[in-house]
Design an enzyme around this catalytic site. Structure first.
Site, mmCIF file in Angstrom:
data_model
loop_
_atom_site.group_PDB
_atom_site.id
_atom_site.type_symbol
_atom_site.label_atom_id
_atom_site.label_comp_id
_atom_site.label_asym_id
_atom_site.label_seq_id
_atom_site.Cartn_x
_atom_site.Cartn_y
_atom_site.Cartn_z
ATOM 1 N N GLY A 35 -3.027 -6.179 1.963
ATOM 2 C CA GLY A 35 -2.360 -4.933 1.606
ATOM 3 C C GLY A 35 -1.905 -4.160 2.824
ATOM 4 O O GLY A 35 -2.712 -3.823 3.690
ATOM 5 N N PHE A 38 -0.935 2.505 3.521
ATOM 6 C CA PHE A 38 -1.353 3.414 4.593
ATOM 7 C C PHE A 38 -2.649 2.949 5.245
ATOM 8 O O PHE A 38 -2.783 2.956 6.469
ATOM 9 C CB PHE A 38 -1.527 4.831 4.046
ATOM 10 C CG PHE A 38 -0.233 5.519 3.719
ATOM 11 C CD1 PHE A 38 0.637 5.913 4.723
ATOM 12 C CD2 PHE A 38 0.114 5.777 2.404
ATOM 13 C CE1 PHE A 38 1.836 6.536 4.422
ATOM 14 C CE2 PHE A 38 1.307 6.404 2.091
ATOM 15 C CZ PHE A 38 2.171 6.789 3.108
ATOM 16 N N VAL A 103 -2.162 -12.684 -3.064
ATOM 17 C CA VAL A 103 -3.539 -13.170 -3.100
ATOM 18 C C VAL A 103 -3.998 -13.213 -4.551
ATOM 19 O O VAL A 103 -3.899 -12.228 -5.285
ATOM 20 C CB VAL A 103 -4.465 -12.269 -2.268
ATOM 21 C CG1 VAL A 103 -5.916 -12.735 -2.385
ATOM 22 C CG2 VAL A 103 -4.025 -12.269 -0.807
ATOM 23 N N GLU A 194 6.550 17.158 -8.170
ATOM 24 C CA GLU A 194 7.688 16.965 -7.272
ATOM 25 C C GLU A 194 8.853 16.299 -7.987
ATOM 26 O O GLU A 194 10.021 16.635 -7.742
ATOM 27 C CB GLU A 194 7.239 16.169 -6.047
ATOM 28 C CG GLU A 194 6.297 16.979 -5.159
ATOM 29 C CD GLU A 194 5.667 16.194 -4.025
ATOM 30 O OE1 GLU A 194 5.015 16.830 -3.166
ATOM 31 O OE2 GLU A 194 5.820 14.962 -4.000
ATOM 32 N N ALA A 341 -2.945 9.758 1.066
ATOM 33 C CA ALA A 341 -2.586 9.029 2.282
ATOM 34 C C ALA A 341 -3.508 9.363 3.448
ATOM 35 O O ALA A 341 -3.902 8.465 4.208
ATOM 36 C CB ALA A 341 -1.134 9.321 2.651
#
Length: 462
Positions: A35, A38, A103, A194, A341
């Site tokens: 992966g 972040f 994977v 947002e 994040a």
């Protein structure tokens, strides 16, 4: 040209082939990171140039900046401005190897990873696979709505929106036009808030210019949240201010409400409301995603992997989890750390130091999360910020949000592209990326309410 024998000898001298996946041979410990979000990217950056072999597996060949997915979805940014190729990112990192694979399974007993392209051995394994959209078992909603977790989702939303607006200009059926121009966003967290704000600004500034065929008031935006406040992880001030901003933008905010059914054309809420809408965007939850092989007894709420305070997966000596899938369960963090994040980046950097200490047989300290605050924007010059004891909103919060996000994007070119687009938009209210470059298939049909006790929300009663 080399003959096959010479080519094979050359490959054997430089690579160790493990069931079709070629990984350069190395005398150093191999750390496989699954992966490149972040957390995974922060870990790789921390371990670059160390006496280790770092192998990154990802199903994409790029890192994506997820906080700005909603801007791609609403035509404010092009997708290539918030994605950055791993190979470009790792240019010059001699100890880092990237492989584009998916994977499928981990075999901890033999330290083997099974992928769709072959198998690879590891000395240390780090799971940083992130999350996917959680529809909470609502299969019809999952089938007929769109999540917003990766760049493909954003492009699907953009194409769905533009195609439906174009179709609304064509149809003479009022009910069909209502459904095509209604937008429902489920989930009042940062992504939902947002997205609602961006759609409201699209309606205000773009719709009148692009679609003079119908009034901009025809486009209704609904934000549905199951609890009694927006941005529940932020302060009460941030929540109330956000609600005010959205109401000023004429977003229909429905609190203490949830969606129970959606057939692609009609939203049914738990309280019995009905909304005709061919645009439903689901931001109401996420769940961890990781390959098979981890014992289920180490998986906790939200499909997250339980780890100790050093981010080591319980029950395994050389497997770690970081980012959104990792859950350090303590009295201080009964639900694990927030899936944001900044937590992922801190865990990636921490684990990089920890692995170096483990290899050198040095002691490691428990992970300590440092909350640097939370930001959310609700459109141009409107944002909320919680920075420790300081809670504020408005223009300064929006400016801070813009700076933090701009500086967090990978690559100078990407920062330049995003900054330029934002500058143009700031002065002109323009969104230049309103192009349909591929068709989004949407075969939904209008389904009228079947029960008389449904309260239908229409254009006429808003």
């Amino acid at each position: 040209m080399k003959n096959n024998s010479a080519l094979n000898n050359s490959m054997d001298s430089t690579c160790m082939v493990a069931d079709e996946i070629c990984i350069p041979d190395s005398k150093f410990p191999r750390i496989v990171v699954i992966g490149g979000g972040f957390a995974g990217l922060a870990l790789v950056e921390k371990l670059r140039h160390q006496k280790l072999q770092v192998v990154l597996f990802d199903k994409n060949n790029f890192h994506q900046f997820q906080p700005l997915l909603y801007q791609v979805a609403t035509s404010a940014l092009e997708p290539d401005s918030i994605v950055f190729p791993f190979r470009k990112q790792f240019n010059g990192y001699k100890n880092v190897v990237f492989r584009l694979v998916e994977v499928e399974e981990i075999q901890p007993s033999s330290n083997v990873i099974i992928t769709n392209k072959g198998n690879v051995n590891y000395d240390y394994l780090v799971l940083a696979t992130g999350t996917s959209t959680n529809f909470f078992g609502l299969d019809k909603i999952a089938q007929n709505s769109l999540g917003m977790k990766d760049i493909r989702d954003s492009l699907n939303i953009r194409h769905m929106m533009l195609q439906n607006l174009e179709q609304a200009a064509i149809t003479c059926n009022d009910e069909e036009r209502d459904a095509l121009t209604n937008f429902v966003i489920v989930g009042g967290g940062p992504a939902g808030v947002e997205m609602a704000g961006a759609l409201a600004e699209f309606r205000k500034y773009i719709l009148p210019k692009d679609y003079p065929e119908y009034p901009s008031s025809i486009m209704n935006i609904y934000l549905i949240e199951a609890i009694d406040e927006l941005l529940s992880t932020m302060s009460d001030k941030a929540s109330s201010k956000t609600l005010k901003y959205l109401e000023n933008l004429n977003v229909n905010v429905l609190l203490n409400e949830s969606v129970s059914d959606y057939d692609g054309a009609q939203v049914i809420t738990k309280s019995g409301k009905s909304i005709l809408a061919k645009n439903l965007i689901w931001t109401a939850g996420v769940k961890g995603q990781f390959p098979k092989g981890i014992d289920e007894k180490h998986v906790v709420r939200g499909n997250r992997i339980k780890t100790d305070s050093n981010l080591k997966v319980e029950g395994y000596e050389n497997i770690f989890a970081i980012g959104d899938i990792a859950a350090i369960i303590t009295e201080e963090t009964p639900k694990g750390h927030p899936q944001v994040a900044q937590a992922a980046i801190q865990q990636g950097k921490y684990l990089g130091n920890s692995i170096l200490n483990i290899i050198k047989d040095k002691p490691i300290k428990p992970f300590q999360y440092s909350d640097k605050g939370s930001l959310a924007t609700v459109g141009k010059r409107k944002a909320v910020a919680d920075l420790g004891q300081f809670k504020f909103a408005g223009y300064f919060a929006w400016l801070l949000w813009s700076i933090v996000h701009l500086m967090s994007i990978s690559g100078f070119r990407n920062r330049l592209m995003v900054g330029f687009n934002w500058a143009v938009s700031y002065f002109t209210y323009e969104k230049s990326n309103r192009v349909i470059i591929r068709n989004f298939k949407n075969n939904n049909t209008i389904v009228k309410p079947k029960a008389s006790n449904l309260e239908t929300i229409s254009k006429n009663n808003n």
